[in-house]
Structure formats: C-alpha cells, structure tokens
Scaffold this active site. Structure first.
Site, mmCIF file in Angstrom:
data_model
loop_
_atom_site.group_PDB
_atom_site.id
_atom_site.type_symbol
_atom_site.label_atom_id
_atom_site.label_comp_id
_atom_site.label_asym_id
_atom_site.label_seq_id
_atom_site.Cartn_x
_atom_site.Cartn_y
_atom_site.Cartn_z
ATOM 1 N N TYR A 41 0.856 -1.191 0.000
ATOM 2 C CA TYR A 41 0.000 0.000 0.000
ATOM 3 C C TYR A 41 0.885 1.232 0.000
ATOM 4 C CZ TYR A 41 -3.410 3.486 1.632
ATOM 5 O OH TYR A 41 -4.216 4.598 1.759
ATOM 6 N N ASP A 88 9.305 2.602 -0.238
ATOM 7 C CA ASP A 88 8.295 3.255 0.579
ATOM 8 C C ASP A 88 8.531 2.820 2.019
ATOM 9 O OD1 ASP A 88 6.137 4.195 1.947
ATOM 10 O OD2 ASP A 88 4.640 3.578 0.457
ATOM 11 N N LYS A 93 4.666 8.535 9.323
ATOM 12 C CA LYS A 93 4.543 7.897 10.649
ATOM 13 C C LYS A 93 5.642 8.302 11.635
ATOM 14 C CE LYS A 93 1.837 4.279 8.474
ATOM 15 N NZ LYS A 93 0.448 4.147 8.854
HETATM 16 N N1 PMP Z 1 2.862 4.017 2.392
HETATM 17 C C1 PMP Z 1 2.809 3.053 3.321
HETATM 18 C C2 PMP Z 1 3.808 1.942 3.273
HETATM 19 C C3 PMP Z 1 1.833 3.085 4.315
HETATM 20 O O1 PMP Z 1 1.785 2.112 5.229
HETATM 21 C C4 PMP Z 1 0.918 4.164 4.337
HETATM 22 C C5 PMP Z 1 -0.169 4.274 5.386
HETATM 23 N N2 PMP Z 1 -0.393 3.199 6.170
HETATM 24 C C6 PMP Z 1 1.017 5.144 3.351
HETATM 25 C C7 PMP Z 1 1.997 5.046 2.407
HETATM 26 C C8 PMP Z 1 0.084 6.313 3.331
HETATM 27 O O2 PMP Z 1 0.341 7.128 4.428
HETATM 28 P P1 PMP Z 1 -0.791 8.114 4.992
HETATM 29 O O3 PMP Z 1 -1.852 7.260 5.586
HETATM 30 O O4 PMP Z 1 -0.044 8.940 6.004
HETATM 31 O O5 PMP Z 1 -1.266 8.921 3.855
#
Ligand code: PMP
Length: 440
Positions: free
Chosen positions: A155, A250, A278
């Site tokens: 994701y 990512d 995060k």
């Molecule tokens: N990339 C990864 C690997 C994630 O786990 C997440 C959110 N869980 C995102 C992008 C998107 O981040 P956000 O919810 O802060 O938009």
C-alpha cells in the site's frame, strides 16, 4: 441507536463509544475519518479513544487497553511521551504555523540525510500519501518516462494512480481498485506479485525502457507482514539499475522504525528514492521523500516539477519528529525495540505451539503480525479464507475483552514501542493464550 451497514451495535458495546459512533455515523461517512478504524472486518463498535499514555489507551468509557496499534505505526516512543509532549508544547506556544521556513525543518532534514543511505535532500509533506505521490512525480520527471510498477499487497497511500489492483496473469496492467479512479489514471501502473523474480524479469524484458520507477515497501506491512527475501530485493535493485528505472523504497512504516536508516540499512539494499511518514512525525502529520540532489533538484522552485503544501514543514510537527528521533538515538532505541520484539517472540512461542488452530508469528524488530493462514505465513499477498477471517474476528474481540487493543483487521501488523515493557509483553502473551481458546 443507529445501525452500521445493517449490523446492530452490539449489546455489550461500550456505551459512550457506541453513542459517539451513532452520532459520528450521521455526519461522517461510516463514522470514521479513515476506513479501517470502523471495525468492519471484526464487527462491533469502534472504540473512541480519549487519551493515551505509554503503551496504554483509554476509551470514552474509561476502560484502558494495552495498545498494539500505536496509531498504525507513528508512536514508536509510546503515547504522550513526556519528552515529545514537552517539545511540542514549547513549539506550540511559539505559534502553530508560519508558512515560512523554520529551523526545525532544517534540523529534521539534516537528520534524515545523515541517517538514510544515498539521500542528499528531503522535502516534507503532511502524509505518507503525499510523500509517495510527490516522489513518483519527481521520478517521472527525472526519468522522462511514465510507467510505474508496484506490487500486489503493498500500500502506498490513496493517490489515484496507486489505487490499483492486480489483474490476472503475472505481469498485469493495473485496474482501478476504487470507484472514482478513471482507468486512464492507472493505465501507466503495472502490478507484480511480491517474491517472484520471474515476473520481475519478464516485465523488465518487455517494458524496461518505459519504466520510470518501481515502488515497493521493502518490508511490506499492509497485507500482513510479508518480509521479502534479500535476493528478491537485490534482483529488483539490479534490474532497475540496468534499465535506468528508479527504485523507490516506501519506508512510511519501516523508516526510522526498523533501524536508523530504515529497511535500506537493515537489509543493506540502497534505493534511489525513499518515502517516509509515521515515525518521522512523532505522532503529528508529517511525510517526507528524499533522494540524491540530482533527482531532488527537479522539484520547484529549483526545477520544473511542481509540489507544495500550506502546512508542509510545520514547526510543531517537525518538533514532534525531532523529539522522537532524539529519543531513539539517545536510548539506542532500535536495539531496544529489537530486544522487546525478541522477548515477545520468546514468550509467544509456547502459546503458538499450543494454539488450537494454525497461527504464525511474523516479526521484523518491533513490527509483528499474527498470520492465521492454515497454509503457513505467506511471503506474498495471500487472502484469508472466510473461516480464517472469522477466527481473527473472534480472537480480536477476546483480546479486547482482556484489555488488549489489536488492529481491527487480520491483515494489519501490530507495533511495539519503547513504552512496551516486559510486564506489557507478558500480559499480551497471557491474553493471547486465553483468547485462542475462546476463538477456537
Ligand atoms: N505508504 C505506506 C507503506 C503506508 O503504510 C501508508 C499508510 N499506512 C502510506 C503510504 C500512506 O500514508 P498516509 O496514511 O499517512 O497517507
């Protein structure tokens, strides 16, 4: 009381949370600001949380829980760590936002650059979604190519071109996985299975010269926890390099969590670009993306690639991130988190051996996942059967009844923090042991 998709709120629902949820459902779609919070995968009423401290959260009914969600990853120092609260309070008093550069963003950027392999410059945004969306725009500008490649089960936020499901076949054209995303917007996205060098080789043989970037969670943690073989990541590194495509890690979850230099350091594989979120914001809305200067200089105002944000580099949020990273550095946080993860693993081993159904612990440092697949823990996105999913729902509620708050989905990873002590870990193991019997 209202109904949530025809499911009555349970009689044993915490009353104040149930009341808030009923109100929320009238004015907020599904009653939540982000879908997975709604307990749809486990049934029942989401808990409304009023406060947190260390490894505990307290709900609107005054019940406290051992928290394994950690706000889905950011809270590596636990809730309301005094050092973070103090730094944020001080920053708040000086003003919440200026729309002008501030020293905290310089300091945080310097830390990221010092910590992460190959990053020379970084830009701050307000979420992981934005970080990835902007990184991909720069990658496309830099490479002069359009195609991006992602992996099923990873994701990367909810930007249109990344809300893509894999079609059938190994090398697949992405199709939108959400309503409201035109097929044309995902036409330049390809989806591959994880853990499959053959599929990678095939795609690069066919389309290598058209690929701007391949994006991957180096430690995939959004479809359960799916640690990849290092050889697979090395193949990805080799192929991207050979074909002039950028490799984007990512690290929104893994960045500053699994090591100071993220998964890149832990696995010793260096990408061309990385995205963060995060932990880097210490519980405030922060995302970031970085790369060598030759790539980042494409960004406005230096370059021709537009990207901006009213609250980007926000002084209060930057301060929360800085305070959190300082804590991690000062207390050898990453070694400590690994030790706590190892302790959890040790205490869970006998519990898992006696489990009345197959249950596998997958762990990378302070991230762990309880995989309910009868077939064993997968290394690619593997769907649970309805029976396995139902087992998780029972397990979830049995744990909740014992005061342990797990993420409300069988596909979500749990997070330990520096605030999770030995007593918390033992309590978790005990609750799991009891809950497994109930869930069977
Ligand atoms: N990339 C990864 C690997 C994630 O786990 C997440 C959110 N869980 C995102 C992008 C998107 O981040 P956000 O919810 O802060 O938009």
């Amino acid at each position: 009381m209202s109904e949530d998709a025809g499911r009555p709120i349970g009689a044993d629902s915490p009353p104040r949370s149930a009341e808030l949820y009923a109100r929320a459902c009238r004015v907020i779609p599904g009653g939540v600001s982000s879908p997975v919070r709604a307990f749809r995968a486990v049934g029942g009423t989401p808990l409304f949380i009023t406060r947190g401290s260390g490894a505990q959260v307290v709900d609107a009914d005054g019940r406290s829980y051992l928290d394994l969600v950690g706000s889905w990853g950011p809270l590596i120092a636990g809730h309301a760590h005094p050092a973070v609260v103090a730094a944020v309070t001080e920053a708040l008093a000086r003003g919440t936002t200026f729309g002008a550069p501030c020293s905290a963003e310089v300091e945080l950027a310097e830390r990221v650059v010092a910590a992460y392999p190959a990053i020379e410059q970084v830009r701050f945004v307000s979420s992981g979604t934005e970080a990835v969306m902007s990184a991909i725009r720069v990658a496309r500008a830099y490479s002069g190519r359009d195609l991006i490649v992602k992996f099923a089960g990873c994701y990367h936020g909810h930007a249109d071109h990344l809300l893509v499901a894999a079609g059938s076949g190994l090398v697949t054209f992405g199709r939108p996985s959400s309503a409201g995303v035109p097929a044309a917007f995902t036409a330049h996205t390809r989806v591959l299975p994880l853990d499959d060098e053959g599929a990678l080789e095939a795609l690069f043989a066919q389309d290598g010269a058209r690929i701007a970037a391949v994006i991957i969670e180096p430690i995939p943690a959004n479809h359960g926890l799916l640690p990849q073989r290092r050889e697979f990541l090395l193949t990805l590194r080799r192929l991207t390099q050979a074909h002039g495509a950028l490799l984007i890690f990512d690290e929104v979850i893994s960045g500053f969590r699994v090591a100071r230099g993220g998964a890149a350091q832990l696995l010793d594989v260096t990408p061309d670009m990385a995205t963060f979120g995060k932990v880097i914001g210490g519980g405030m809305p922060v995302g970031a993306f970085g790369a060598p200067r030759r790539i980042m200089s494409r960004l406005a105002p230096e370059g021709d690639t537009y990207q901006a944000g009213t609250l980007s580099g926000n002084p209060v949020a930057m301060t929360a991130g800085l305070a959190t990273l300082e804590l991690l550095e000062r207390h050898e946080g990453w070694r400590e988190l690994e030790a706590r993860g190892a302790e959890l693993e040790r205490l869970l081993q006998p519990v898992l051996r006696q489990a009345p159904f197959p249950l596998h612990l997958v762990r990378v440092g302070s991230i762990f996942w309880l995989a309910l697949h009868e077939q064993g823990a997968p290394r690619h996105a593997a769907t649970l059967t309805p029976a396995e999913t139902a087992r998780f729902a029972r397990l979830f509620h049995a744990m909740l009844a014992r005061g342990v708050y797990l993420p409300p989905s069988a596909y979500e990873a749990c997070f330990l923090s520096l605030a999770h002590g030995s007593a918390d870990i033992a309590r978790f193991a005990q609750a799991l042991s009891e809950s497994l019997a109930v869930a069977a």
